[in-house]
Design a protein around this motif. Structure first.
Motif, PDB file in Angstrom:
ATOM      1  N   ALA A 297      54.443  20.968  69.702  1.00 15.21           N
ATOM      2  CA  ALA A 297      53.207  21.123  70.468  1.00 15.21           C
ATOM      3  C   ALA A 297      52.844  22.596  70.638  1.00 15.21           C
ATOM      4  O   ALA A 297      51.672  22.980  70.537  1.00 15.21           O
ATOM      5  CB  ALA A 297      53.350  20.447  71.829  1.00 15.21           C
ATOM      6  N   MET A 298      53.836  23.448  70.889  1.00 16.07           N
ATOM      7  CA  MET A 298      53.571  24.876  71.037  1.00 16.07           C
ATOM      8  C   MET A 298      53.211  25.520  69.698  1.00 16.07           C
ATOM      9  O   MET A 298      52.348  26.390  69.627  1.00 16.07           O
ATOM     10  CB  MET A 298      54.785  25.580  71.652  1.00 16.07           C
ATOM     11  N   MET A 299      53.861  25.071  68.623  1.00 10.74           N
ATOM     12  CA  MET A 299      53.484  25.576  67.303  1.00 10.74           C
ATOM     13  C   MET A 299      52.054  25.180  66.971  1.00 10.74           C
ATOM     14  O   MET A 299      51.318  25.938  66.327  1.00 10.74           O
ATOM     15  CB  MET A 299      54.444  25.052  66.236  1.00 10.74           C
ATOM     16  N   SER A 300      51.643  24.003  67.413  1.00 10.68           N
ATOM     17  CA  SER A 300      50.272  23.575  67.177  1.00 10.68           C
ATOM     18  C   SER A 300      49.283  24.512  67.860  1.00 10.68           C
ATOM     19  O   SER A 300      48.268  24.907  67.276  1.00 10.68           O
ATOM     20  CB  SER A 300      50.084  22.135  67.664  1.00 10.68           C
ATOM     21  N   LEU A 301      49.584  24.892  69.104  1.00  7.08           N
ATOM     22  CA  LEU A 301      48.727  25.872  69.778  1.00  7.08           C
ATOM     23  C   LEU A 301      48.770  27.222  69.067  1.00  7.08           C
ATOM     24  O   LEU A 301      47.776  27.952  69.041  1.00  7.08           O
ATOM     25  CB  LEU A 301      49.158  26.029  71.241  1.00  7.08           C
ATOM     26  N   ASN A 302      49.904  27.548  68.477  1.00 10.89           N
ATOM     27  CA  ASN A 302      49.978  28.781  67.705  1.00 10.89           C
ATOM     28  C   ASN A 302      49.059  28.725  66.485  1.00 10.89           C
ATOM     29  O   ASN A 302      48.531  29.741  66.038  1.00 10.89           O
ATOM     30  CB  ASN A 302      51.418  29.048  67.262  1.00 10.89           C
ATOM     31  N   VAL A 305      45.773  29.871  67.493  1.00  7.27           N
ATOM     32  CA  VAL A 305      45.738  31.327  67.553  1.00  7.27           C
ATOM     33  C   VAL A 305      45.644  31.945  66.159  1.00  7.27           C
ATOM     34  O   VAL A 305      44.951  32.944  65.949  1.00  7.27           O
ATOM     35  CB  VAL A 305      47.005  31.853  68.279  1.00  7.27           C
ATOM     36  N   GLU A 306      46.304  31.322  65.169  1.00  6.05           N
ATOM     37  CA  GLU A 306      46.489  31.944  63.855  1.00  6.05           C
ATOM     38  C   GLU A 306      45.669  31.336  62.719  1.00  6.05           C
ATOM     39  O   GLU A 306      45.394  32.016  61.735  1.00  6.05           O
ATOM     40  CB  GLU A 306      47.965  31.830  63.465  1.00  6.05           C
ATOM     41  N   THR A 307      45.343  30.047  62.793  1.00  5.24           N
ATOM     42  CA  THR A 307      44.766  29.378  61.630  1.00  5.24           C
ATOM     43  C   THR A 307      43.612  28.465  62.043  1.00  5.24           C
ATOM     44  O   THR A 307      43.179  28.461  63.188  1.00  5.24           O
ATOM     45  CB  THR A 307      45.822  28.520  60.895  1.00  5.24           C
ATOM     46  N   GLU A 308      43.189  27.652  61.088  1.00  3.45           N
ATOM     47  CA  GLU A 308      42.156  26.650  61.365  1.00  3.45           C
ATOM     48  C   GLU A 308      42.766  25.247  61.382  1.00  3.45           C
ATOM     49  O   GLU A 308      42.054  24.256  61.344  1.00  3.45           O
ATOM     50  CB  GLU A 308      41.049  26.754  60.315  1.00  3.45           C
ATOM     51  N   GLY A 309      44.109  25.165  61.432  1.00  2.30           N
ATOM     52  CA  GLY A 309      44.792  23.880  61.407  1.00  2.30           C
ATOM     53  C   GLY A 309      45.441  23.550  62.729  1.00  2.30           C
ATOM     54  O   GLY A 309      45.106  24.113  63.782  1.00  2.30           O
ATOM     55  N   ARG A 310      46.378  22.617  62.683  1.00  2.12           N
ATOM     56  CA  ARG A 310      47.182  22.238  63.840  1.00  2.12           C
ATOM     57  C   ARG A 310      48.400  21.478  63.326  1.00  2.12           C
ATOM     58  O   ARG A 310      48.483  21.168  62.135  1.00  2.12           O
ATOM     59  CB  ARG A 310      46.383  21.365  64.819  1.00  2.12           C
ATOM     60  N   ASN A 311      49.334  21.207  64.201  1.00  2.00           N
ATOM     61  CA  ASN A 311      50.482  20.395  63.813  1.00  2.00           C
ATOM     62  C   ASN A 311      50.118  18.918  63.953  1.00  2.00           C
ATOM     63  O   ASN A 311      49.649  18.486  65.004  1.00  2.00           O
ATOM     64  CB  ASN A 311      51.700  20.751  64.651  1.00  2.00           C
ATOM     65  N   TYR A 312      50.360  18.172  62.874  1.00  2.00           N
ATOM     66  CA  TYR A 312      49.915  16.788  62.797  1.00  2.00           C
ATOM     67  C   TYR A 312      51.053  15.825  63.111  1.00  2.00           C
ATOM     68  O   TYR A 312      52.221  16.206  63.204  1.00  2.00           O
ATOM     69  CB  TYR A 312      49.339  16.506  61.406  1.00  2.00           C
ATOM     70  N   THR A 313      50.694  14.567  63.257  1.00  2.00           N
ATOM     71  CA  THR A 313      51.665  13.514  63.547  1.00  2.00           C
ATOM     72  C   THR A 313      52.096  12.825  62.267  1.00  2.00           C
ATOM     73  O   THR A 313      51.371  12.858  61.258  1.00  2.00           O
ATOM     74  CB  THR A 313      51.062  12.467  64.494  1.00  2.00           C
ATOM     75  N   PRO A 314      53.240  12.152  62.263  1.00  2.00           N
ATOM     76  CA  PRO A 314      53.632  11.371  61.095  1.00  2.00           C
ATOM     77  C   PRO A 314      52.589  10.320  60.719  1.00  2.00           C
ATOM     78  O   PRO A 314      52.339  10.084  59.531  1.00  2.00           O
ATOM     79  CB  PRO A 314      54.947  10.715  61.536  1.00  2.00           C
ATOM     80  N   ALA A 315      51.973   9.706  61.728  1.00  2.00           N
ATOM     81  CA  ALA A 315      50.963   8.679  61.441  1.00  2.00           C
ATOM     82  C   ALA A 315      49.788   9.256  60.674  1.00  2.00           C
ATOM     83  O   ALA A 315      49.245   8.600  59.757  1.00  2.00           O
ATOM     84  CB  ALA A 315      50.486   8.043  62.749  1.00  2.00           C
ATOM     85  N   GLU A 316      49.379  10.470  61.013  1.00  2.00           N
ATOM     86  CA  GLU A 316      48.273  11.100  60.285  1.00  2.00           C
ATOM     87  C   GLU A 316      48.666  11.375  58.840  1.00  2.00           C
ATOM     88  O   GLU A 316      47.901  11.070  57.906  1.00  2.00           O
ATOM     89  CB  GLU A 316      47.871  12.394  60.995  1.00  2.00           C
ATOM     90  N   TYR A 317      49.835  11.947  58.646  1.00  2.92           N
ATOM     91  CA  TYR A 317      50.273  12.214  57.268  1.00  2.92           C
ATOM     92  C   TYR A 317      50.408  10.918  56.480  1.00  2.92           C
ATOM     93  O   TYR A 317      50.012  10.846  55.292  1.00  2.92           O
ATOM     94  CB  TYR A 317      51.613  12.954  57.271  1.00  2.92           C
ATOM     95  N   ARG A 318      50.965   9.876  57.076  1.00  2.00           N
ATOM     96  CA  ARG A 318      51.125   8.606  56.358  1.00  2.00           C
ATOM     97  C   ARG A 318      49.765   8.023  55.977  1.00  2.00           C
ATOM     98  O   ARG A 318      49.611   7.473  54.881  1.00  2.00           O
ATOM     99  CB  ARG A 318      51.924   7.615  57.204  1.00  2.00           C
ATOM    100  N   ARG A 319      48.784   8.160  56.856  1.00  2.00           N
ATOM    101  CA  ARG A 319      47.456   7.645  56.550  1.00  2.00           C
ATOM    102  C   ARG A 319      46.848   8.378  55.365  1.00  2.00           C
ATOM    103  O   ARG A 319      46.255   7.751  54.468  1.00  2.00           O
ATOM    104  CB  ARG A 319      46.548   7.756  57.778  1.00  2.00           C
ATOM    105  N   TRP A 320      46.982   9.698  55.346  1.00  2.00           N
ATOM    106  CA  TRP A 320      46.436  10.463  54.229  1.00  2.00           C
ATOM    107  C   TRP A 320      47.131  10.105  52.920  1.00  2.00           C
ATOM    108  O   TRP A 320      46.493   9.986  51.870  1.00  2.00           O
ATOM    109  CB  TRP A 320      46.574  11.958  54.500  1.00  2.00           C
TER     110      TRP A 320
END
Length: 348
Positions: A297-302, A305-320
């Motif tokens: 969760a903290m890396m996602s907030l990072n 600060v740093e990128t245009e992304g976020r840290n995703y969930t396993p469910a999101e990756y599996r769906r893609w």
């Protein structure tokens, strides 16, 4: 840490957890100051120091010297024996400049680049834009960054990735893999460690030209130039990824990008893989409930600060992956410095 939401029936709520949260930066800045003053490198291989000796060495007042040593000892970075402070095993292994697993570059990058940016986190939340760079004027988050700091950063990332790769290699079954493509593979730390774990494995690092130079040097130092090669490219600009690999690794890559870009990268992985090939997405995964774990969760907030992304969930990756046609998608959980799991999918 996670703040307790409730208290026991016989115990009143306490602000102690909030005190721990609000003062968390004190510990980091103590570490960063000690590293900036070369404290751990100065102590390496010596009989240690007293506060008076450190004050004389650094040309500072004895008061802050004593406070710094006490603070580092309290954090487990130093040990005190017979009145003298020496490096703890943790500091000796990871915070001495020039050692194989020197983690200091990561400390320095956070202190010089991320710590000031996190002070403007509210701005990032309000604008949904990175803080450490300006996408309107710069081509990437590292465009215009101090080359010396970037070199130190890549060295630190190599240390972080080395230990993450060791864990990944034991958690994810690579016994059937013969040719690995490491997309955005950085300094080749994953490839070096995985090739050491699997004698029949060969690998290709697909990276930007300047990073390929770093990777090639690391590969040569590891004595694996015959098994690991580098290929310069850009997974957005190039129409396709290098073919001829049965496994594609994306380690700490997709969290940098928005969903459409992630799907584009995964689409190129699909096209590059043969039938029976697999893709491995290794990340700090946010749980499907979106309640943690804290590191993810903290890396996602990072990433805000740093990128245009976020840290995703396993469910999101599996769906893609499912949308592309990957099968047998699964999540493998583990605990490592740079990741807590991997989502794996097989191309039929």
């Amino acid at each position: 840490m996670k703040v307790a939401a409730t208290a026991g029936t016989d115990q009143a709520l306490s602000p102690v957890p909030l005190m721990q949260l609000t003062t968390g930066f004190w510990a980091f800045k103590t570490l960063a100051a000690a590293h900036d003053l070369d404290l751990f490198s100065r102590l390496s291989g010596t009989a240690g120091t007293t506060s008076a000796e450190l004050a004389e060495t650094l040309g500072i007042h004895p008061r802050p010297a004593d406070m710094l040593l006490t603070g580092c000892a309290a954090l487990g970075l130093l040990a005190r024996t017979n009145g003298r402070y020496v490096n703890s095993p943790l500091a000796e292994e990871f915070l001495v400049r020039g050692k194989p697993y020197d983690f200091g570059g990561w400390v320095e990058m956070l202190d010089r680049r991320l710590y000031p940016a996190w002070g403007k986190l509210t701005d990032g939340i309000r604008t949904n834009r990175p803080i450490t760079w300006d996408p309107d004027r710069q081509s990437s988050l590292f465009d215009g960054e101090d080359p010396e700091l970037l070199a130190v950063f890549w060295e630190a990332m190599h240390s972080l990735s080395t230990f993450t790769a060791r864990t990944l290699g034991t958690a994810v079954d690579l016994s059937g893999t013969r040719r690995l493509l490491d997309v955005g593979g950085g300094s080749a730390a994953f490839d070096i460690e995985l090739c050491r774990q699997h004698p029949g494995l060969t690998a290709t690092v697909f990276e930007l030209p300047m990073v390929c130079e770093i990777a090639a040097r690391k590969i040569k130092e590891a004595g694996l130039a015959e098994r690991i090669q580098t290929t310069a490219g850009d997974f957005f600009a190039d129409p396709s990824l290098p073919a001829g690999h049965d496994t594609i690794l994306l380690s700490m890559i997709l969290h940098d990008w928005a969903e459409d870009d992630c799907r584009s990268i995964l689409g190129k992985c699909w096209e590059a893989l043969p039938g029976g090939g697999q893709v491995i997405i290794s990340e700090l995964l946010v749980n499907d409930e979106r309640t943690g774990p804290p590191a993810a969760a903290m890396m996602s907030l990072n990433m805000l600060v740093e990128t245009e992304g976020r840290n995703y969930t396993p469910a999101e990756y599996r769906r893609w992956l499912d949308d592309l046609g990957f099968q047998d998608t699964r999540t493998v959980w583990f605990e490592a410095a740079g990741a807590n799991g991997a989502v794996v999918g097989r191309k039929p």
